[in-house]
Design an enzyme around this catalytic site. Structure first.
Site, PDB file in Angstrom:
ATOM      1  N   CYS A  35     -27.477  20.566 -67.958  1.00  0.00           N
ATOM      2  CA  CYS A  35     -27.875  19.173 -68.162  1.00  0.00           C
ATOM      3  C   CYS A  35     -28.907  19.052 -69.282  1.00  0.00           C
ATOM      4  O   CYS A  35     -28.855  18.103 -70.071  1.00  0.00           O
ATOM      5  CB  CYS A  35     -28.398  18.585 -66.860  1.00  0.00           C
ATOM      6  SG  CYS A  35     -27.105  18.399 -65.612  1.00  0.00           S
TER       7      CYS A  35
ATOM      8  N   CYS B   8     -31.018  21.172 -64.850  1.00  0.00           N
ATOM      9  CA  CYS B   8     -30.593  22.561 -65.023  1.00  0.00           C
ATOM     10  C   CYS B   8     -30.327  22.802 -66.508  1.00  0.00           C
ATOM     11  O   CYS B   8     -30.389  21.867 -67.322  1.00  0.00           O
ATOM     12  CB  CYS B   8     -29.334  22.830 -64.193  1.00  0.00           C
ATOM     13  SG  CYS B   8     -27.854  21.977 -64.810  1.00  0.00           S
TER      14      CYS B   8
ATOM     15  N   GLU C  39     -27.183  13.715 -64.065  1.00  0.00           N
ATOM     16  CA  GLU C  39     -27.513  13.550 -65.484  1.00  0.00           C
ATOM     17  C   GLU C  39     -26.256  13.483 -66.342  1.00  0.00           C
ATOM     18  O   GLU C  39     -26.134  12.649 -67.242  1.00  0.00           O
ATOM     19  CB  GLU C  39     -28.380  14.702 -65.996  1.00  0.00           C
ATOM     20  CG  GLU C  39     -29.665  14.911 -65.242  1.00  0.00           C
ATOM     21  CD  GLU C  39     -29.543  15.976 -64.153  1.00  0.00           C
ATOM     22  OE1 GLU C  39     -28.634  15.877 -63.299  1.00  0.00           O
ATOM     23  OE2 GLU C  39     -30.369  16.904 -64.148  1.00  0.00           O
TER      24      GLU C  39
ATOM     25  N   HIS D 154     -23.023  16.563 -62.201  1.00  0.00           N
ATOM     26  CA  HIS D 154     -24.441  16.361 -61.910  1.00  0.00           C
ATOM     27  C   HIS D 154     -24.814  14.936 -62.305  1.00  0.00           C
ATOM     28  O   HIS D 154     -24.197  14.341 -63.204  1.00  0.00           O
ATOM     29  CB  HIS D 154     -25.299  17.340 -62.696  1.00  0.00           C
ATOM     30  CG  HIS D 154     -25.160  18.760 -62.252  1.00  0.00           C
ATOM     31  ND1 HIS D 154     -26.054  19.731 -62.632  1.00  0.00           N
ATOM     32  CD2 HIS D 154     -24.241  19.386 -61.465  1.00  0.00           C
ATOM     33  CE1 HIS D 154     -25.701  20.887 -62.099  1.00  0.00           C
ATOM     34  NE2 HIS D 154     -24.588  20.697 -61.391  1.00  0.00           N
TER      35      HIS D 154
END
Length: 144
Positions: free
Chosen positions: A81, A78, A50, A48
Site C-alpha cells: 500500500c 503495508c 488503501e 486492502h
C-alpha cells in the site's frame, strides 16, 4: 480520521480486518473515496482499504495521479500500500495505529525512506491511534 474509523467498523462487521481508508481533497473540503478491507469478501489479497480507496479515487477523478489529495487510514500501510501511495502521488498520509509486524512506513521496509521511492508524501502517524488500535485488538481478541 473519524470517517476512516467508521469504514474500519464496517470491515469488522463484515468479518474483515478492521482497516478503513478515506481520500480527501482538503482544499475543496470533499471526500473523494472511502473504503475498508475486503480481502475475504473479494477473495483478493490486494483488496486492502488503501488500495481500494486509491482505485476509487483514480476512477472517479479519471486520473492516475492523485496529487493534492490526502489519505487517512486507520493502520500504518503495508509495503504494498505504501508503494501504491507513492505511485498515486498522494500529498499527505495520515495513519492511526502503527503496525510493527506488517507496516511499511515507519516499520519494516520503510518504503518512503528508500532511495528508489519516486514520491514521498508528508507523513503523520498516530492520528486517532487509540481508537484504531482498540478496534484491531478487539477484532483479533474475538477471532481467537
Amino acid at each position: 480520521m473519524d470517517l476512516a474509523l467508521s469504514q474500519a467498523k464496517l470491515a469488522a462487521q463484515a468479518g474483515e480486518v478492521p482497516v478503513g481508508a478515506v481520500i480527501v481533497d482538503a482544499d475543496a473540503g470533499t471526500v473523494v473515496a472511502a473504503a475498508h478491507n475486503r480481502v475475504e469478501r473479494d477473495r483478493d489479497p490486494t483488496a486492502h482499504a488503501e488500495m481500494l480507496a486509491i482505485r476509487m479515487a483514480a476512477t472517479s477523478l479519471g486520473r492516475t495521479r492523485l496529487d493534492g489529495l490526502d489519505l487517512y487510514v486507520t493502520l500504518e500501510p503495508c509495503a504494498m500500500c505504501a508503494q501504491a501511495i507513492a505511485f498515486a502521488r498522494l500529498r499527505r498520509l495520515y495513519w492511526g495505529a502503527s503496525d510493527p509486524k506488517g507496516g511499511g512506513v515507519e516499520n519494516g521496509p520503510r518504503i518512503f525512506a528508500q532511495s528508489t521511492c519516486h514520491h514521498r508524501p508528508e507523513l503523520y502517524g498516530g492520528i486517532g491511534e487509540r481508537d484504531a488500535a482498540a478496534l484491531l485488538q478487539d477484532f483479533f481478541r474475538k477471532l481467537r
